[in-house]
Design an enzyme around this catalytic site. Structure first.
Site, PDB file in Angstrom:
ATOM      1  N   ARG A  60       0.852  -1.198   0.000  1.00 54.30           N
ATOM      2  CA  ARG A  60       0.000   0.000   0.000  1.00 54.30           C
ATOM      3  C   ARG A  60       0.876   1.232   0.000  1.00 54.30           C
ATOM      4  O   ARG A  60       1.730   1.378   0.868  1.00 54.30           O
ATOM      5  CB  ARG A  60      -0.851   0.043   1.275  1.00 54.30           C
ATOM      6  CG  ARG A  60      -1.972  -0.895   1.295  1.00 54.30           C
ATOM      7  CD  ARG A  60      -3.012  -0.497   2.307  1.00 54.30           C
ATOM      8  NE  ARG A  60      -2.526  -0.005   3.579  1.00 54.30           N
ATOM      9  CZ  ARG A  60      -3.312   0.385   4.565  1.00 54.30           C
ATOM     10  NH1 ARG A  60      -4.621   0.339   4.398  1.00 54.30           N
ATOM     11  NH2 ARG A  60      -2.832   0.805   5.697  1.00 54.30           N
TER      12      ARG A  60
ATOM     13  N   THR B 222      -1.314   7.435  -0.619  1.00 51.80           N
ATOM     14  CA  THR B 222      -2.614   7.295  -1.286  1.00 51.80           C
ATOM     15  C   THR B 222      -3.415   6.112  -0.750  1.00 51.80           C
ATOM     16  O   THR B 222      -4.612   6.004  -1.003  1.00 51.80           O
ATOM     17  CB  THR B 222      -2.401   7.055  -2.791  1.00 51.80           C
ATOM     18  OG1 THR B 222      -1.715   5.795  -2.949  1.00 51.80           O
ATOM     19  CG2 THR B 222      -1.566   8.159  -3.422  1.00 51.80           C
TER      20      THR B 222
ATOM     21  N   ASP C 151       0.795  -3.186  12.224  1.00 50.58           N
ATOM     22  CA  ASP C 151       1.216  -3.544  10.864  1.00 50.58           C
ATOM     23  C   ASP C 151       1.597  -5.025  10.842  1.00 50.58           C
ATOM     24  O   ASP C 151       2.620  -5.429  11.419  1.00 50.58           O
ATOM     25  CB  ASP C 151       2.416  -2.672  10.452  1.00 50.58           C
ATOM     26  CG  ASP C 151       2.764  -2.881   8.985  1.00 50.58           C
ATOM     27  OD1 ASP C 151       2.997  -4.043   8.587  1.00 50.58           O
ATOM     28  OD2 ASP C 151       2.792  -1.893   8.232  1.00 50.58           O
TER      29      ASP C 151
ATOM     30  N   ASP D  93       5.121  -5.994   9.377  1.00 50.02           N
ATOM     31  CA  ASP D  93       6.223  -5.614  10.272  1.00 50.02           C
ATOM     32  C   ASP D  93       6.282  -6.526  11.500  1.00 50.02           C
ATOM     33  O   ASP D  93       7.361  -6.886  11.966  1.00 50.02           O
ATOM     34  CB  ASP D  93       6.069  -4.151  10.722  1.00 50.02           C
ATOM     35  CG  ASP D  93       6.514  -3.186   9.641  1.00 50.02           C
ATOM     36  OD1 ASP D  93       7.247  -3.602   8.723  1.00 50.02           O
ATOM     37  OD2 ASP D  93       6.116  -2.003   9.703  1.00 50.02           O
TER      38      ASP D  93
END
Ligand code: PRP
Ligand code: URA
Length: 209
Positions: free
Chosen positions: A104, A108, A200, A203
């Site tokens: 991603r 945006t 995340d 991560d």
């Protein structure tokens, strides 16, 4: 939404609590993602078609059943989807694995594709796309659009956490795709993160950041 199944088995809910905890280590996080994927895969494969076969037991002939046709293909969305692959392979060891690389764009929130390699006979297989997170839905929508170009027999999408926005977007873009998630969270924040979520996923699986 009738194409959505929440796989809220007590074992999954317990593991999900550990997964959400910010104090859970990467090592433990990886194991939990894999274990939840195994449990969810059991549900997502519940309706696989069967055919009758005849075999000989040590004492008699038996009419019994096996899964029809070629085995499944699993397609993880890189990177975080990789964390679910070992878990689903525990249940379907002969499955083929395709890979779709998407990230991603942090500004945006739109998915950017950087890799795609799918099994050559994917048109003869049922596909389950795996990614722990369904946030805006952009990554899942793009990955499934790409896979549909190769005409698999069916496509299911399996994620661990979904945001209402992502479920809505994916269901509208691909109403024929059955969606399995372990929990439906409250909302997205301004950065497109699922709230309360787990942070995340990529991560935390790979220990980056
Ligand atoms: C995460 C996650 C999904 C995507 C979900 O990947 O694994 O692929 O975000 O967000 P969306 O529904 O808004 O598209 P990310 O882009 O962080 O890449 P990574 O797995 O490589 O870390
Ligand atoms: N991707 C993640 O890894 N986490 C989120 O909360 C949203 C997208």
């Amino acid at each position: 939404m009738e194409n959505v199944t929440i796989t809220n088995h007590p074992l999954i809910q317990h593991k999900l609590t550990l997964l959400r905890d910010k104090n859970t280590s990467s090592k433990e996080f990886r194991s939990l993602v894999s274990e939840i994927a195994t449990l969810m895969c059991y549900e997502a494969t519940r309706n696989l078609p069967l055919v009758e076969v005849e075999i000989e037991t040590p004492v008699a002939v038996a009419k019994t059943k096996v899964i029809a046709g070629k085995k499944l293909a699993f397609v993880p969305i890189l990177r975080a989807g990789l964390g679910m692959v070992d878990g689903v392979l525990d249940l379907v060891p002969a499955a083929r694995i395709g890979h779709i690389g998407l990230y991603r764009d942090p500004e945006t929130l739109m998915p950017v594709e950087y890799y795609c390699k799918l099994p050559s006979d994917i048109n003869e297989r049922e596909v389950i796309v795996v990614d722990p997170m369904l946030a805006t839905g952009g990554s899942a929508i793009d990955a499934i659009t790409k896979i549909k170009e190769r005409h698999p027999k069916s496509i299911k999408f399996m994620c661990i956490l979904a945001a209402p926005e992502g479920l809505q977007a994916l269901s509208s873009a691909h109403p024929d795709v059955e969606i399995y998630c372990a929990a439906l969270d409250e909302k997205l924040n301004d950065h497109g993160y699922i709230i309360p979520g787990l942070g995340d996923a990529g991560d935390r699986i790979f220990g980056t950041k």
